[in-house]
Design a protein around this motif. Structure first.
Motif, short mmCIF file in Angstrom:
data_model
loop_
_atom_site.label_atom_id
_atom_site.label_comp_id
_atom_site.label_asym_id
_atom_site.label_seq_id
_atom_site.Cartn_x
_atom_site.Cartn_y
_atom_site.Cartn_z
N ALA A 69 0.94 -1.44 0.15
CA ALA A 69 -0.02 0.04 0.21
C ALA A 69 0.72 1.39 0.05
O ALA A 69 0.29 2.27 -0.55
CB ALA A 69 -0.82 0.04 1.28
N ALA A 70 2.05 1.24 0.62
CA ALA A 70 2.84 2.51 0.68
C ALA A 70 4.31 2.17 0.63
O ALA A 70 4.90 1.91 1.52
CB ALA A 70 2.53 3.20 2.11
N LEU A 71 4.68 2.28 -0.57
CA LEU A 71 6.25 2.16 -0.90
C LEU A 71 6.95 3.42 -1.16
O LEU A 71 5.98 4.48 -1.84
CB LEU A 71 6.62 1.27 -2.10
CG LEU A 71 6.06 -0.36 -1.96
CD1 LEU A 71 6.30 -0.90 -3.35
CD2 LEU A 71 7.12 -0.81 -0.89
N GLN A 72 7.79 3.75 -0.51
CA GLN A 72 8.79 5.01 -0.86
C GLN A 72 9.01 4.97 -2.22
O GLN A 72 9.38 4.19 -2.89
CB GLN A 72 9.93 5.01 0.07
CG GLN A 72 9.72 5.15 1.69
CD GLN A 72 8.77 6.29 2.11
OE1 GLN A 72 8.94 7.22 1.38
NE2 GLN A 72 7.52 6.36 2.63
N PRO A 73 8.80 6.42 -2.76
CA PRO A 73 9.46 6.41 -4.31
C PRO A 73 11.04 5.98 -4.62
O PRO A 73 11.85 6.06 -3.53
CB PRO A 73 9.59 7.97 -4.41
CG PRO A 73 8.46 8.45 -3.41
CD PRO A 73 8.79 7.47 -2.24
N GLY A 74 11.15 5.01 -5.50
CA GLY A 74 12.55 4.71 -5.79
C GLY A 74 12.53 3.47 -6.87
O GLY A 74 11.39 3.32 -7.34
N THR A 75 13.55 2.96 -7.07
CA THR A 75 13.54 1.78 -7.95
C THR A 75 13.67 0.57 -7.27
O THR A 75 14.47 0.48 -6.20
CB THR A 75 14.87 1.77 -8.92
OG1 THR A 75 14.67 3.33 -9.47
CG2 THR A 75 14.93 0.77 -9.90
N TYR A 76 12.96 -0.45 -7.44
CA TYR A 76 12.63 -1.63 -6.73
C TYR A 76 13.02 -2.94 -7.45
O TYR A 76 12.92 -2.89 -8.66
CB TYR A 76 11.31 -1.82 -6.06
CG TYR A 76 10.87 -0.95 -5.21
CD1 TYR A 76 11.27 -1.60 -3.65
CD2 TYR A 76 10.54 0.41 -5.29
CE1 TYR A 76 10.90 -0.24 -2.70
CE2 TYR A 76 10.56 1.48 -4.39
CZ TYR A 76 10.56 0.76 -2.97
OH TYR A 76 10.34 1.77 -1.85
N THR A 77 13.73 -4.04 -6.92
CA THR A 77 13.28 -5.37 -7.35
C THR A 77 12.37 -6.14 -6.48
O THR A 77 12.34 -6.12 -5.57
CB THR A 77 14.92 -5.93 -7.15
OG1 THR A 77 15.84 -5.18 -7.89
CG2 THR A 77 14.84 -7.35 -7.49
N ILE A 78 11.68 -6.43 -7.37
CA ILE A 78 10.34 -7.51 -6.92
C ILE A 78 10.61 -9.03 -7.12
O ILE A 78 10.83 -9.36 -7.94
CB ILE A 78 9.06 -7.07 -7.51
CG1 ILE A 78 8.77 -5.54 -7.45
CG2 ILE A 78 7.84 -7.61 -6.85
CD1 ILE A 78 8.92 -4.81 -6.35
N SER A 79 10.61 -9.84 -6.09
CA SER A 79 10.68 -11.13 -6.11
C SER A 79 9.72 -11.86 -5.36
O SER A 79 9.04 -11.25 -4.62
CB SER A 79 12.13 -11.66 -5.53
OG SER A 79 12.08 -11.18 -4.07
N ALA A 80 9.40 -13.22 -6.00
CA ALA A 80 8.09 -13.74 -5.65
C ALA A 80 8.73 -15.29 -5.56
O ALA A 80 9.18 -15.69 -6.54
CB ALA A 80 7.10 -13.84 -6.44
N GLU A 81 8.39 -15.96 -4.48
CA GLU A 81 9.07 -17.41 -4.04
C GLU A 81 7.76 -18.02 -3.28
O GLU A 81 7.14 -17.63 -2.43
CB GLU A 81 10.22 -17.43 -3.81
CG GLU A 81 10.47 -16.74 -2.43
CD GLU A 81 12.04 -16.46 -2.10
OE1 GLU A 81 12.71 -17.44 -2.08
OE2 GLU A 81 12.33 -15.66 -1.66
N LYS A 82 7.87 -19.39 -3.55
CA LYS A 82 7.05 -20.63 -3.10
C LYS A 82 7.74 -21.71 -3.25
O LYS A 82 7.97 -21.90 -4.39
CB LYS A 82 5.50 -20.22 -3.42
CG LYS A 82 4.76 -21.37 -2.58
CD LYS A 82 3.29 -21.15 -2.85
CE LYS A 82 2.52 -22.15 -2.07
NZ LYS A 82 1.04 -21.94 -1.99
N ALA A 83 7.45 -22.59 -2.21
CA ALA A 83 8.18 -24.10 -2.35
C ALA A 83 7.31 -24.59 -3.73
O ALA A 83 6.26 -24.49 -3.81
CB ALA A 83 8.10 -24.76 -1.42
N GLY A 84 8.24 -25.25 -4.68
CA GLY A 84 7.43 -25.94 -5.71
C GLY A 84 7.66 -25.04 -7.04
O GLY A 84 7.10 -25.64 -8.05
N PHE A 85 7.81 -23.85 -6.77
CA PHE A 85 7.70 -23.17 -8.17
C PHE A 85 9.19 -22.34 -8.19
O PHE A 85 10.06 -22.22 -6.91
CB PHE A 85 7.01 -21.87 -7.65
CG PHE A 85 5.56 -22.29 -8.00
CD1 PHE A 85 4.79 -22.39 -9.31
CD2 PHE A 85 4.78 -22.67 -6.72
CE1 PHE A 85 3.48 -22.87 -9.21
CE2 PHE A 85 3.42 -22.99 -6.83
CZ PHE A 85 2.76 -23.14 -7.98
#
Length: 131
Positions: A69-85
């Motif tokens: 909902a509230a990320l400070q302005p900037g450049t981000y690296t987004i990662s998503a992880e779950k077992a089996g993927f």
């Protein structure tokens, strides 16, 4: 004279209220799906700010939806992880003040490692007979 002062004070109060309503952050939301398009609940999603090294984390809901909902302005690296993927990573996601970004994340099936332990007890050899 009194009405001028009243108008001035009302104007100051209104401008203060408007400035408090200003948002100094942006938001990122979306859903997580698998290769077949099915939603994936319980995925750990991280947003790493490249300039501050601060990380925000959330999990996808039962409907596969996530929200920062509230990320400070900037450049981000987004990662998503779950077992089996396989881990999904998106670099250089720019968040600006007041911006709302919608980003879908698709996870691919990962390497499933199957481990089989075989144990057996061999019977003792009878040394006095041929059995």
């Amino acid at each position: 004279m009194n009405s001028v002062l009243t108008r001035f004070l009302l104007g100051v109060a209104a401008s203060c209220a408007l400035s408090w309503g200003q948002v100094a952050s942006g938001s990122l939301a979306g859903s997580v799906t698998d290769a077949a398009g099915g939603v994936v609940p319980g995925v750990k999603i991280s947003a790493l700010n490249a300039s501050t090294n601060n990380t925000a984390e959330t999990n996808s809901s039962e409907a596969g939806v996530y929200l920062f909902a509230a990320l400070q302005p900037g450049t981000y690296t987004i990662s998503a992880e779950k077992a089996g993927f396989k881990k999904a990573v998106r670099k250089d996601v720019e968040i600006r003040v007041g911006q709302r970004i919608h980003m879908e994340i698709k996870l691919e099936i990962g390497d499933v490692t199957i481990s089989v332990d075989v144990t057996a007890e061999l019977p003792l050899l009878e040394t006095s007979t041929s059995e």
